[in-house]
Design a protein around this motif. Structure first.
Motif, PDB file in Angstrom:
ATOM      1  N   MET A 115       8.788 -45.898 -20.977  1.00  0.00           N
ATOM      2  CA  MET A 115       8.256 -45.966 -19.614  1.00  0.00           C
ATOM      3  C   MET A 115       6.772 -46.282 -19.657  1.00  0.00           C
ATOM      4  SD  MET A 115      10.042 -42.583 -17.953  1.00  0.00           S
ATOM      5  CE  MET A 115       9.168 -41.514 -19.075  1.00  0.00           C
ATOM      6  N   LYS A 116       6.280 -46.961 -18.606  1.00  0.00           N
ATOM      7  CA  LYS A 116       4.862 -47.317 -18.549  1.00  0.00           C
ATOM      8  C   LYS A 116       3.967 -46.082 -18.570  1.00  0.00           C
ATOM      9  CE  LYS A 116       5.604 -50.263 -15.135  1.00  0.00           C
ATOM     10  NZ  LYS A 116       5.325 -51.126 -13.990  1.00  0.00           N
ATOM     11  N   ALA A 117       4.383 -45.037 -17.872  1.00  0.00           N
ATOM     12  CA  ALA A 117       3.572 -43.812 -17.836  1.00  0.00           C
ATOM     13  C   ALA A 117       3.439 -43.217 -19.241  1.00  0.00           C
ATOM     14  CB  ALA A 117       4.195 -42.791 -16.888  1.00  0.00           C
ATOM     15  N   LEU A 118       4.519 -43.234 -20.001  1.00  0.00           N
ATOM     16  CA  LEU A 118       4.472 -42.713 -21.371  1.00  0.00           C
ATOM     17  C   LEU A 118       3.638 -43.628 -22.260  1.00  0.00           C
ATOM     18  CD1 LEU A 118       5.348 -40.500 -23.289  1.00  0.00           C
ATOM     19  CD2 LEU A 118       7.445 -41.790 -23.725  1.00  0.00           C
ATOM     20  N   ALA A 119       3.711 -44.930 -22.036  1.00  0.00           N
ATOM     21  CA  ALA A 119       2.890 -45.869 -22.811  1.00  0.00           C
ATOM     22  C   ALA A 119       1.408 -45.569 -22.599  1.00  0.00           C
ATOM     23  CB  ALA A 119       3.212 -47.308 -22.417  1.00  0.00           C
ATOM     24  N   ALA A 120       1.025 -45.315 -21.359  1.00  0.00           N
ATOM     25  CA  ALA A 120      -0.373 -44.987 -21.058  1.00  0.00           C
ATOM     26  C   ALA A 120      -0.776 -43.665 -21.716  1.00  0.00           C
ATOM     27  CB  ALA A 120      -0.578 -44.912 -19.548  1.00  0.00           C
ATOM     28  N   GLU A 121       0.109 -42.686 -21.658  1.00  0.00           N
ATOM     29  CA  GLU A 121      -0.172 -41.380 -22.262  1.00  0.00           C
ATOM     30  C   GLU A 121      -0.340 -41.501 -23.779  1.00  0.00           C
ATOM     31  OE1 GLU A 121       2.301 -37.254 -22.878  1.00  0.00           O
ATOM     32  OE2 GLU A 121       2.558 -38.293 -20.958  1.00  0.00           O
ATOM     33  N   MET A 122       0.541 -42.268 -24.416  1.00  0.00           N
ATOM     34  CA  MET A 122       0.464 -42.429 -25.874  1.00  0.00           C
ATOM     35  C   MET A 122      -0.765 -43.240 -26.274  1.00  0.00           C
ATOM     36  SD  MET A 122       2.887 -40.699 -27.232  1.00  0.00           S
ATOM     37  CE  MET A 122       2.503 -39.537 -25.957  1.00  0.00           C
ATOM     38  N   THR A 123      -1.130 -44.230 -25.470  1.00  0.00           N
ATOM     39  CA  THR A 123      -2.339 -45.005 -25.745  1.00  0.00           C
ATOM     40  C   THR A 123      -3.549 -44.085 -25.736  1.00  0.00           C
ATOM     41  OG1 THR A 123      -1.382 -46.995 -24.758  1.00  0.00           O
ATOM     42  CG2 THR A 123      -3.781 -46.922 -24.955  1.00  0.00           C
ATOM     43  N   ASN A 124      -3.624 -43.214 -24.753  1.00  0.00           N
ATOM     44  CA  ASN A 124      -4.724 -42.264 -24.640  1.00  0.00           C
ATOM     45  C   ASN A 124      -4.733 -41.306 -25.834  1.00  0.00           C
ATOM     46  OD1 ASN A 124      -6.922 -40.972 -23.356  1.00  0.00           O
ATOM     47  ND2 ASN A 124      -5.538 -39.434 -22.509  1.00  0.00           N
ATOM     48  N   TYR A 125      -3.555 -40.760 -26.176  1.00  0.00           N
ATOM     49  CA  TYR A 125      -3.455 -39.803 -27.282  1.00  0.00           C
ATOM     50  C   TYR A 125      -3.887 -40.445 -28.603  1.00  0.00           C
ATOM     51  CZ  TYR A 125      -1.481 -36.792 -30.852  1.00  0.00           C
ATOM     52  OH  TYR A 125      -1.329 -35.999 -31.958  1.00  0.00           O
TER      53      TYR A 125
END
Length: 157
Positions: A116-126
């Motif tokens: 999911m896009k939201a998870l992609a953003a979260e993982m990018t940040n992490y």
């Protein structure tokens, strides 16, 4: 079939509610040993700064994730530590491209696939925050977010 001892059932006209008590985790086995972050090499210690040790599942797969190119399939509930296992594999790849203490960033690309896009953003940040001390550049690439060829060339993850 039998439900575990301590199970509570409540029948209602609309639904049936079944509350099953949580089970106790299996005791740590003789060959299981939690991995202390201080025992990792310098790169591992930098990335996992602020953590004392890997959890049980991370410690079990540590040798394979951090020191081999073996494939793994990790199935565990939300919050079990799968992201840190992914980080161990990322660090393994980075460690293979160090020459004379310098990370050869132009020699590798790592792709992390998220559903999911939201998870992609979260993982990018992490990954960005954790890998910042190593100078590793992490970018998000989804159907909504495009990267230029230059950005792709400069990005490691």
């Amino acid at each position: 079939m039998f439900l575990p001892e301590g199970t509570e059932r409540e029948n209602n006209k609309v639904y049936e509610q079944v509350v099953i008590p949580a089970t106790q985790p299996m005791p740590i086995g003789i060959q299981e040993k939690q991995i202390d972050i201080k025992t990792l090499d310098e790169i591992g210690q930098l990335v996992f700064k602020g953590m004392k040790r890997l959890n049980r599942i991370q410690s079990i797969v540590f040798e394979t994730a951090y020191n081999t190119n073996e494939n793994m399939l990790i199935c565990a509930p939300t919050g079990a530590g799968k992201t840190n296992i992914a980080m161990l594999t990322v660090l393994h790849e980075i460690r293979q491209h160090i020459q004379q203490g310098v990370i050869r960033k132009d020699e590798f690309k790592i792709v992390y696939v998220a559903p999911m896009k939201a998870l992609a953003a979260e993982m990018t940040n992490y990954f960005s925050k954790r890998l910042e001390p190593l100078g590793i550049l992490v970018k998000e690439l989804t159907g909504d977010m495009q990267l230029t060829k230059g950005e792709i060339l400069r990005t490691q993850i």
